[in-house]
Design a protein around this motif. Structure first.
Motif, mmCIF file in Angstrom:
data_model
loop_
_atom_site.group_PDB
_atom_site.id
_atom_site.type_symbol
_atom_site.label_atom_id
_atom_site.label_comp_id
_atom_site.label_asym_id
_atom_site.label_seq_id
_atom_site.Cartn_x
_atom_site.Cartn_y
_atom_site.Cartn_z
ATOM 1 N N ILE A 135 -9.633 12.713 63.069
ATOM 2 C CA ILE A 135 -8.396 13.255 62.495
ATOM 3 C C ILE A 135 -7.218 12.977 63.427
ATOM 4 O O ILE A 135 -7.385 12.831 64.642
ATOM 5 N N PHE A 136 -6.049 12.866 62.841
ATOM 6 C CA PHE A 136 -4.818 12.670 63.614
ATOM 7 C C PHE A 136 -3.762 13.588 63.025
ATOM 8 O O PHE A 136 -3.610 13.678 61.810
ATOM 9 N N SER A 137 -3.027 14.284 63.896
ATOM 10 C CA SER A 137 -1.858 15.005 63.397
ATOM 11 C C SER A 137 -0.818 15.114 64.494
ATOM 12 O O SER A 137 -1.118 14.877 65.672
ATOM 13 N N GLY A 138 0.377 15.436 64.106
ATOM 14 C CA GLY A 138 1.448 15.495 65.091
ATOM 15 C C GLY A 138 2.528 16.479 64.719
ATOM 16 O O GLY A 138 2.669 16.853 63.554
ATOM 17 N N LEU A 195 6.681 4.655 60.552
ATOM 18 C CA LEU A 195 6.189 5.019 61.886
ATOM 19 C C LEU A 195 5.036 6.015 61.761
ATOM 20 O O LEU A 195 4.035 5.922 62.467
ATOM 21 N N MET A 196 5.173 6.923 60.837
ATOM 22 C CA MET A 196 4.106 7.909 60.631
ATOM 23 C C MET A 196 2.829 7.225 60.126
ATOM 24 O O MET A 196 1.719 7.559 60.559
ATOM 25 N N ALA A 197 2.990 6.240 59.254
ATOM 26 C CA ALA A 197 1.827 5.484 58.772
ATOM 27 C C ALA A 197 1.160 4.775 59.950
ATOM 28 O O ALA A 197 -0.073 4.770 60.077
ATOM 29 N N ALA A 198 1.998 4.201 60.833
ATOM 30 C CA ALA A 198 1.454 3.513 62.012
ATOM 31 C C ALA A 198 0.665 4.493 62.877
ATOM 32 O O ALA A 198 -0.454 4.184 63.301
ATOM 33 N N ASP A 199 1.235 5.689 63.127
ATOM 34 C CA ASP A 199 0.531 6.719 63.913
ATOM 35 C C ASP A 199 -0.897 6.895 63.402
ATOM 36 O O ASP A 199 -1.850 6.979 64.171
ATOM 37 N N ILE A 200 -0.971 6.991 62.102
ATOM 38 C CA ILE A 200 -2.235 7.372 61.471
ATOM 39 C C ILE A 200 -3.240 6.221 61.454
ATOM 40 O O ILE A 200 -4.376 6.361 61.910
ATOM 41 N N ILE A 201 -2.810 5.069 60.944
ATOM 42 C CA ILE A 201 -3.802 4.017 60.727
ATOM 43 C C ILE A 201 -4.151 3.239 61.995
ATOM 44 O O ILE A 201 -5.172 2.573 62.058
ATOM 45 N N VAL A 240 2.475 14.538 70.235
ATOM 46 C CA VAL A 240 3.834 15.085 70.197
ATOM 47 C C VAL A 240 4.719 13.909 69.791
ATOM 48 O O VAL A 240 4.885 12.964 70.573
ATOM 49 N N VAL A 241 5.232 13.933 68.571
ATOM 50 C CA VAL A 241 5.868 12.732 68.033
ATOM 51 C C VAL A 241 7.360 12.668 68.383
ATOM 52 O O VAL A 241 8.229 12.910 67.555
ATOM 53 N N ASP A 242 7.611 12.294 69.638
ATOM 54 C CA ASP A 242 9.000 12.231 70.110
ATOM 55 C C ASP A 242 9.792 11.103 69.455
ATOM 56 O O ASP A 242 11.001 11.199 69.282
ATOM 57 N N ASP A 264 4.090 19.221 52.221
ATOM 58 C CA ASP A 264 5.357 18.474 52.245
ATOM 59 C C ASP A 264 5.185 17.058 52.816
ATOM 60 O O ASP A 264 6.089 16.239 52.706
ATOM 61 N N GLN A 265 4.034 16.805 53.429
ATOM 62 C CA GLN A 265 3.814 15.490 54.032
ATOM 63 C C GLN A 265 2.966 14.556 53.168
ATOM 64 O O GLN A 265 2.667 13.431 53.555
ATOM 65 N N LEU A 266 2.573 15.042 51.998
ATOM 66 C CA LEU A 266 1.670 14.248 51.142
ATOM 67 C C LEU A 266 2.221 12.879 50.781
ATOM 68 O O LEU A 266 1.497 11.874 50.809
HETATM 69 N N1 TRP Z 1 6.078 13.987 59.828
HETATM 70 C C1 TRP Z 1 5.187 14.987 60.325
HETATM 71 C C2 TRP Z 1 5.820 16.357 60.107
HETATM 72 O O1 TRP Z 1 7.019 16.493 60.125
HETATM 73 C C3 TRP Z 1 4.884 14.778 61.804
HETATM 74 C C4 TRP Z 1 4.060 13.564 62.005
HETATM 75 C C5 TRP Z 1 4.440 12.385 62.569
HETATM 76 C C6 TRP Z 1 2.698 13.415 61.631
HETATM 77 N N2 TRP Z 1 3.393 11.510 62.578
HETATM 78 C C7 TRP Z 1 2.324 12.105 62.016
HETATM 79 C C8 TRP Z 1 1.772 14.263 60.992
HETATM 80 C C9 TRP Z 1 1.045 11.612 61.757
HETATM 81 C C10 TRP Z 1 0.489 13.760 60.751
HETATM 82 C C11 TRP Z 1 0.135 12.457 61.131
HETATM 83 O O2 TRP Z 1 5.094 17.311 59.939
#
Ligand code: TRP
Length: 382
Positions: free
Chosen positions: A6-9, A186-192, A41-43, A204-206
């Motif tokens: 899992i990944f979250s930020g 950028l968020m897609a990149a974080d995840i995949i 921490v998604v700075d 709200d992030q769906l």
């Molecule tokens: N956009 C998310 C939010 O505001 C934060 C976020 C950035 C995130 N990258 C992510 C969440 C990757 C999950 C996976 O809540």
């Protein structure tokens, strides 16, 4: 059997609050054993809106402290700062080249942050209204008004409406930042980047996760199997914590009033005051019902913090009023916050930064390996 990843930020902006904890972090803490967990921490996301560099630095450390104080264990989970792993930005750039502008103009978070909350549907609706309702242009006193004149008037109004709509849209769009627009990529990149299988996020992030899925699939079909297509994991309804001043919207660290949330930085006194001031619905009974969204939200907070079922809480407060309920809730929140705040202030910035740097160092090889594979596939010389 290998664990699912899992990944979250969380963005280091605004004041982290009890909604972030109950709605997200508390779940992540529970998921740590079952999943291979990556928390970030998604700075880089935080700089998509105007920001103060000193505040950003402080908030980045503060968010990490809250993760740690909540029970995220750096021995079990990866914990790091997004900008410490530059592969996120590199992959974002590559994904940009398979993303269409239309994938991003439809994002509701972008539209709301850019102030483009009106869309084509609104415009079309106003035109339909006009067609169905041309009578304002009939002159009541002069019933023999020429029908052609009415049609021409309606057409002029429709033209003017369209013109205003397009002007407003372009002005808002032109004055919004490219980074804000590109945020979902950028968020897609974080995840995949990490072959993430599951992303625990709020509802709200769906739309953003949907884009990550699309981009993973798009890349795979253009360049061959490379990315895992991530699934989302949505929390139970009771986990969604709403604003104390407006139960129709999620509790938000960027809310205009600080009476919207209970922040980790709030003193005991402020916490009590905020709960006292929290809006409630009409009536006086403590009941858990959809028709009483404000009370329902307060009961949810009570239920999660005191680990009591909502029905139990209803029984406990049968015959009692809002006053008793709110006093007890304030006590519960204060008792939860106190040890949390102590743990937070017990962590030094240096110690936290060390943990974050180690986290980045540990995770970076995974990111690099995936990025090299991507570069190879698209024809870069690695
Ligand atoms: N956009 C998310 C939010 O505001 C934060 C976020 C950035 C995130 N990258 C992510 C969440 C990757 C999950 C996976 O809540």
């Amino acid at each position: 059997m290998t664990k699912k990843r899992i990944f979250s930020g969380i963005q280091p902006s605004g004041n982290l609050h009890i909604g972030n904890y109950l709605g997200a972090i508390a779940n992540w803490v529970k998921m740590q054993d079952e999943f291979e967990s990556i928390f970030c921490v998604v700075d880089m996301h935080a700089i998509t809106v105007p920001q103060d560099p000193e505040v950003l630095r402080q908030k980045t450390i503060e968010v990490a402290k809250i993760y740690l104080a909540s029970g995220i264990d750096p021995q079990k989970s990866s914990l790091f700062i997004q900008s410490h792993v530059p592969e996120h930005a590199e992959l974002c750039w590559i994904l940009n080249t398979i993303t269409q502008n239309g994938d991003l103009t439809k994002m509701t978070q972008f539209k709301s942050k850019a102030g483009i909350q009106f869309d084509l549907e609104d415009f079309e609706k106003s035109l339909t209204d006009l067609q169905n309702n041309p009578h304002p242009y009939f002159d009541d006193e002069n019933t023999d008004t020429d029908i052609n004149k009415v049609i021409k008037l309606s057409r002029d109004v429709a033209y003017e409406t369209a013109r205003e709509f397009i002007k407003k849209f372009i002005a808002k769009f032109n004055s919004s930042g490219v980074g804000l627009f590109d945020y979902p990529v950028l968020m897609a990149a974080d995840i995949i980047l990490y072959d993430t299988q599951t992303v625990p996020v709020g509802e709200d992030q769906l739309q953003h996760i949907e884009l990550a899925r699309d981009l993973a699939k798009r890349f795979n079909s253009k360049f061959g199997e490379t990315f895992v297509v991530p699934e989302f994991f949505i929390k139970k309804e009771g986990m969604r914590i709403m604003g104390l001043d407006d139960p129709s919207k999620k509790m938000s660290k960027s809310a205009s009033s600080e009476y919207n949330y209970i922040a980790f930085s709030d003193s005991e006194e402020i916490i009590r005051k905020k709960i006292r001031k929290a809006v409630t619905d009409s009536g006086s009974e403590i009941v858990y019902r959809d028709e009483k969204p404000a009370l329902k939200n307060l009961i949810n907070i009570y239920s999660l913090l005191a680990d009591k079922k909502t029905s139990e809480i209803e029984t406990m407060y049968a015959g009692k009023g809002y006053g008793d309920f709110k006093n007890d809730l304030a006590e519960i929140v204060v008792n939860f916050m106190k040890p949390m705040q102590e743990r937070i202030s017990g962590l030094s910035d240096e110690k936290v930064l060390e943990i974050l740097r180690e986290g980045a160092e540990k995770i970076r090889p995974i990111a690099k390996k995936k990025l090299d594979e991507v570069k190879e596939k698209i024809g870069f010389i690695v």
